[in-house]
Write a protein that holds these residues in place. Structure first.
Motif, PDB file in Angstrom:
ATOM      1  N   PRO A 247       0.652   4.143   3.339  1.00  0.00           N
ATOM      2  CA  PRO A 247      -0.745   4.019   2.892  1.00  0.00           C
ATOM      3  C   PRO A 247      -1.666   5.148   3.340  1.00  0.00           C
ATOM      4  O   PRO A 247      -2.745   5.322   2.762  1.00  0.00           O
ATOM      5  N   LEU A 248      -1.254   5.926   4.344  1.00  0.00           N
ATOM      6  CA  LEU A 248      -2.074   7.052   4.800  1.00  0.00           C
ATOM      7  C   LEU A 248      -1.665   8.367   4.153  1.00  0.00           C
ATOM      8  O   LEU A 248      -2.234   9.415   4.461  1.00  0.00           O
ATOM      9  N   GLY A 249      -0.657   8.330   3.284  1.00  0.00           N
ATOM     10  CA  GLY A 249      -0.223   9.550   2.611  1.00  0.00           C
ATOM     11  C   GLY A 249       0.852  10.304   3.342  1.00  0.00           C
ATOM     12  O   GLY A 249       1.126  11.469   3.010  1.00  0.00           O
ATOM     13  N   ASN A 250       1.487   9.683   4.332  1.00  0.00           N
ATOM     14  CA  ASN A 250       2.589  10.329   5.045  1.00  0.00           C
ATOM     15  C   ASN A 250       3.888  10.140   4.264  1.00  0.00           C
ATOM     16  O   ASN A 250       4.191   9.040   3.790  1.00  0.00           O
ATOM     17  N   PHE A 251       4.651  11.207   4.141  1.00  0.00           N
ATOM     18  CA  PHE A 251       5.909  11.150   3.406  1.00  0.00           C
ATOM     19  C   PHE A 251       6.883  10.188   4.082  1.00  0.00           C
ATOM     20  O   PHE A 251       7.054  10.210   5.310  1.00  0.00           O
ATOM     21  N   VAL A 252       7.546   9.339   3.265  1.00  0.00           N
ATOM     22  CA  VAL A 252       8.519   8.387   3.774  1.00  0.00           C
ATOM     23  C   VAL A 252       9.932   8.772   3.352  1.00  0.00           C
ATOM     24  O   VAL A 252      10.827   8.927   4.178  1.00  0.00           O
ATOM     25  N   MET A 253      10.143   8.936   2.023  1.00  0.00           N
ATOM     26  CA  MET A 253      11.489   9.216   1.532  1.00  0.00           C
ATOM     27  C   MET A 253      11.427   9.653   0.077  1.00  0.00           C
ATOM     28  O   MET A 253      10.402   9.515  -0.593  1.00  0.00           O
ATOM     29  N   LYS A 254      12.542  10.207  -0.391  1.00  0.00           N
ATOM     30  CA  LYS A 254      12.721  10.498  -1.803  1.00  0.00           C
ATOM     31  C   LYS A 254      13.614   9.435  -2.421  1.00  0.00           C
ATOM     32  O   LYS A 254      14.517   8.908  -1.763  1.00  0.00           O
TER      33      LYS A 254
ATOM     34  N   GLY B  44       0.791  -1.224   0.000  1.00  0.00           N
ATOM     35  CA  GLY B  44       0.000   0.000   0.000  1.00  0.00           C
ATOM     36  C   GLY B  44       0.819   1.267   0.000  1.00  0.00           C
ATOM     37  O   GLY B  44       0.259   2.370   0.060  1.00  0.00           O
ATOM     38  N   ASN B  45       2.149   1.141  -0.082  1.00  0.00           N
ATOM     39  CA  ASN B  45       2.977   2.341  -0.202  1.00  0.00           C
ATOM     40  C   ASN B  45       2.802   2.952  -1.587  1.00  0.00           C
ATOM     41  O   ASN B  45       2.684   2.231  -2.583  1.00  0.00           O
ATOM     42  N   MET B  46       2.826   4.260  -1.630  1.00  0.00           N
ATOM     43  CA  MET B  46       2.595   4.976  -2.885  1.00  0.00           C
ATOM     44  C   MET B  46       3.881   5.660  -3.347  1.00  0.00           C
ATOM     45  O   MET B  46       4.599   6.254  -2.533  1.00  0.00           O
ATOM     46  N   TYR B  47       4.131   5.574  -4.641  1.00  0.00           N
ATOM     47  CA  TYR B  47       5.298   6.193  -5.262  1.00  0.00           C
ATOM     48  C   TYR B  47       4.786   7.210  -6.277  1.00  0.00           C
ATOM     49  O   TYR B  47       4.014   6.865  -7.176  1.00  0.00           O
ATOM     50  N   VAL B  48       5.219   8.456  -6.139  1.00  0.00           N
ATOM     51  CA  VAL B  48       4.688   9.541  -6.959  1.00  0.00           C
ATOM     52  C   VAL B  48       5.813  10.186  -7.757  1.00  0.00           C
ATOM     53  O   VAL B  48       6.835  10.595  -7.190  1.00  0.00           O
ATOM     54  N   ALA B  49       5.629  10.256  -9.069  1.00  0.00           N
ATOM     55  CA  ALA B  49       6.601  10.912  -9.956  1.00  0.00           C
ATOM     56  C   ALA B  49       6.278  12.393 -10.044  1.00  0.00           C
ATOM     57  O   ALA B  49       5.132  12.765 -10.318  1.00  0.00           O
ATOM     58  N   ASP B  50       7.284  13.210  -9.812  1.00  0.00           N
ATOM     59  CA  ASP B  50       7.142  14.661  -9.890  1.00  0.00           C
ATOM     60  C   ASP B  50       8.322  15.198 -10.682  1.00  0.00           C
ATOM     61  O   ASP B  50       9.454  14.751 -10.493  1.00  0.00           O
ATOM     62  N   LEU B  51       8.063  16.143 -11.551  1.00  0.00           N
ATOM     63  CA  LEU B  51       9.089  16.620 -12.465  1.00  0.00           C
ATOM     64  C   LEU B  51      10.351  17.080 -11.752  1.00  0.00           C
ATOM     65  O   LEU B  51      11.460  16.705 -12.125  1.00  0.00           O
TER      66      LEU B  51
END
Length: 754
Positions: free
Chosen positions: A504-511, A488-495
């Motif tokens: 899974p709750l939307g808390n930042f983990v790492m870059k 349930g971890n989310m990975y988001v691509a940003d320019l």
């Protein structure tokens, strides 16, 4: 590789001034008097308006002329309409204060004047039409953002007939007709055009539209009955639709062929004037669609243009052309001569040409199964489909960017339901792009202009959101793709923020990959939890472990227009795009066996690799037939071997099957792709593709980056782009991040390198 700061700053300056380049006209230019001449028709340069005079234009767009010869210019970035007399002397301003209150303008794109002198303004940013009297006093407004009747998605052009009826062109909707009070009457072109960039009326009230999705002139009667169409598209880079007069080459832009036409006007004789923006020229046709004349070329001199846009003609033979990026209007005098017949009798629509052979229907390509969708805003239609995801039951989710929604389809492409609408409230979107599903069927959407990720349950109910605008951890600048792992971890691509990982709750983990990637556009996770990233700025795929450790990279860039980075297998030419080479890789998907699918957007193809980065197969070409693409973006693969591709500019999803691609197993075709490294060793981008065994080794050296010319592929620079350069000027992002941003602008078609 050392990169010097000065060229970067120079590149920023170039981007701010935006020098635009296109193909040159074949018209004859007499430099002594600036007269462009044909047998029975001539155009003579007269003057420039709005540059260095009493008022300066800033990114002008549309233009109109009233019955007295007064000229009205939609001065977009000054948020106003500038009025000049017929000699170009400044008279007055309408608007001038950007805003949404009555009488204020925000993003004026087009202007029209009725026979009583009332002035109508298309406001793209306010998604409305404003009406003023001849003195510039506000009268009324109508319209709002949306897809219903009387609403606008991206309004762009306007025309008013002698009865006071108002016609409004929208880039992604049919033309809408209103009465003089702004009440909706009807739609025109529904099911025939994808949208229109500009419209004009002749003296009989017939409506001429520039079809946004299929570069043609389409004529309708005043009540919306189709009459005829002409013109065609030419993309010289791919030789799509271009002409080869004698069959021996080279291909060329033919008369009556367009690339991004933006303005249209009609004179009292019914001649049609069209601004061919992508070629920086004006083309002239008679009322039957026969080509008469063309003039213009790239530049800033007399009769030259840099992103030619709006056009207007008055009753005295004066022609006014908006030269957008030179921030001026150019005025010309027209001499008609003997116009009893067109001097160059070329009918410009291939389908209407009397002796044209019937079109050849191509055979269905290997692997192709079906397609679904069409341009529009109805259920099951698309306006720039972007991301795509498939759940365990075979249902498909497609982000419909310009309609601000996610559409759900069954495995056969039948429409099921819609998630979201335009807005910023919970469950609403503003330009959604990426979509992903977790193993429970929850839906995750990257909402670009709201700077957030939204989560929905399998029934489409809003669950949570996270993210704000910015460049700090947990913030977003230019959202792209999204992926979810089995935990349930989310990975988001940003320019500019690379890849960010959230719980899974939307808390930042790492870059992940920060300062090592160069403008990322998508991310995917395999069943082992490894993260695959589309490093669009470097035209590579990068693989990381779930804790952010780099595993491998592969791929390289090829620009066929300059042959930069391209291969020459035997050393004798020609250059070619190699396997594992990309031009604007955009989206990525991974199947259950670990095969990796990448949309190679500017090459209009899909490339498939094994889990180690070895090239396996490719398919697709440029076009609109089955198995062809016009900017493929999103991609997804189901457990049955079906491959789903969001074919952006063809407004559809195409379906292919892995088992029908016409190859006997992938294991026998594992040619290592360019820069493919099936190990943890990373080869720097300066290394030559390993498919060139005879190529000499490249000696690493300090490199001075030359400053290219940037030319426009779009009439609007997005707000987030301006934000990136502001961040750089404030020292909030690094040199590498800025370079990644510039690369991304080029690859997304917002600008191009000359």
């Amino acid at each position: 590789m050392k990169i010097l700061l000065f060229p970067i700053l120079a590149m920023m300056l170039i981007l701010s001034t935006m020098t635009f380049a296109t193909a040159q006209s074949n018209s004859t230019t007499n430099s002594s008097n600036d007269t462009l001449q044909s047998d029975n028709f001539s155009v003579k340069f007269a003057s420039t308006i709005g540059s260095g005079g009493a008022v300066n234009l800033h990114t002008p767009q549309g233009i109109a002329v009233d019955s007295y010869g007064n000229i009205y210019v939609a001065d977009r970035d000054n948020a106003r309409i500038d009025k000049f007399d017929s000699k170009g002397n400044f008279l007055s301003i309408i608007g001038g204060t950007g805003g949404s209150a009555d009488g204020q303008l925000l993003g004026p794109e087009a202007v029209a004047v009725d026979k009583s002198g009332n002035i109508y303004v298309v406001e793209s940013n306010n998604a409305r039409i404003d009406k003023f009297d001849s003195a510039g006093n506000f009268i009324l407004k109508f319209g709002s953002k949306g897809n219903d009747e009387g609403q606008f998605n991206d309004p762009w052009g306007i025309a008013v007939d002698d009865s006071g009826n108002i016609f409004v062109a929208d880039l992604f909707k049919p033309i809408q007709k209103f009465d003089s009070s702004g009440n909706f009457i009807s739609t025109i072109g529904k099911g025939m055009i994808d949208g229109a960039t500009s419209i004009a009326l002749d003296k009989s009230g017939n409506l001429y539209a520039l079809d946004n999705g299929n570069p043609q002139v389409v004529e309708f009667s005043n009540d919306g009955t189709f009459i005829k169409e002409w013109g065609s598209y030419c993309n010289l880079f791919h030789n799509v639709g271009c002409v080869d007069p004698d069959g021996s080459g080279p291909f060329a832009n033919g008369d009556g062929q367009f690339q991004d036409p933006n303005g249209i006007a009609i004179d009292a004789s019914g001649n049609v004037y069209l601004t061919d923006t992508g070629n920086n020229r004006v083309e002239v046709f008679d009322s039957s669609g026969y080509f008469i004349y063309k003039f213009g070329e790239n530049g800033n001199g007399n009769a030259q243009f840099s992103d030619v846009m709006g056009i207007a003609v008055d009753n005295s033979g004066s022609l006014y052309v908006v030269d957008q990026n030179n921030h001026r209007v150019e005025a010309f005098n027209i001499t008609y001569g003997n116009m009893t017949s067109a001097p160059n009798k070329v009918l410009t629509s291939p389908t209407m040409y009397p002796s044209a052979p019937p079109p050849t229907i191509p055979s269905i390509p290997a692997g192709y199964v079906s397609s679904f969708g069409s341009g529009g805003s109805k259920n099951g239609q698309f306006s720039m489909p972007q991301g795509i995801a498939v759940d365990s039951s075979g249902s498909l989710y497609v982000t419909d960017l310009n309609n601000d929604r996610v559409e759900k389809f069954d495995s056969n492409g039948n429409y099921i339901s819609t998630i979201g609408s335009h807005g910023s409230a919970d469950g609403q979107f503003s330009t959604p792009t990426g979509v992903a599903l977790d193993k429970s069927g929850n839906v995750y959407v990257s909402d670009i202009d709201n700077y957030r990720i939204e989560k929905f349950d399998p029934a489409g109910n809003f669950v949570l959101k996270f993210g704000t605008s910015g460049i700090k951890p947990g913030q977003f600048n230019s959202l792209q793709g999204v992926a979810v792992d089995d935990a349930g971890n989310m990975y988001v691509a940003d320019l500019t923020n690379s890849i960010q990982k959230f719980d899974p709750l939307g808390n930042f983990v790492m870059k992940i990959g920060h300062d090592k990637l160069n403008g990322v556009s998508d991310v995917a996770v395999d069943k082992s939890g490894d993260v695959y990233i589309v490093d669009s700025g470097n035209s590579q795929i990068a693989e990381y472990s779930s804790n952010g450790t780099l595993i491998t990279k592969w791929g390289s860039y090829c620009d066929m227009s300059s042959t930069r980075g391209c291969i020459d297998p035997d050393g004798s030419g020609p250059f070619a795009i190699g396997d594992g080479q990309f031009q604007d890789p955009t989206r990525i998907a991974i199947d259950g066996s670990g095969k990796i699918y990448v949309t190679d957007q500017d090459n209009d193809r899909i490339q498939i690799f094994d889990s180690s980065g070895h090239f396996l197969y490719k398919f697709g070409s440029s076009g609109s037939d089955s198995g062809q693409f016009a900017n493929p973006v999103g991609i997804a693969v189901d457990s049955f071997g079906n491959i789903y591709v969001a074919d952006q500019n063809n407004a559809r999803v195409q379906v292919f099957n892995l088992n029908n691609l016409g190859i006997a197993g992938f294991s026998s075709n594992t040619v290592a792709s360019s820069l493919s490294v099936p190990s943890t060793k990373v080869i720097p981008p300066t290394t030559q593709p390993i498919m060139q065994p005879t190529a000499p080794p490249v000696t690493p050296q300090t490199t001075v980056v030359s400053v290219p010319t940037l030319s426009s592929m779009s009439s609007t620079i997005p707000v987030w782009v301006k934000g990136i350069f502001n961040y750089y000027g404030q020292g909030k992002i690094s040199d590498n991040e800025l370079i990644g941003a510039i690369n991304f602008l080029v690859q997304q078609g917002i600008v191009k390198l000359k």
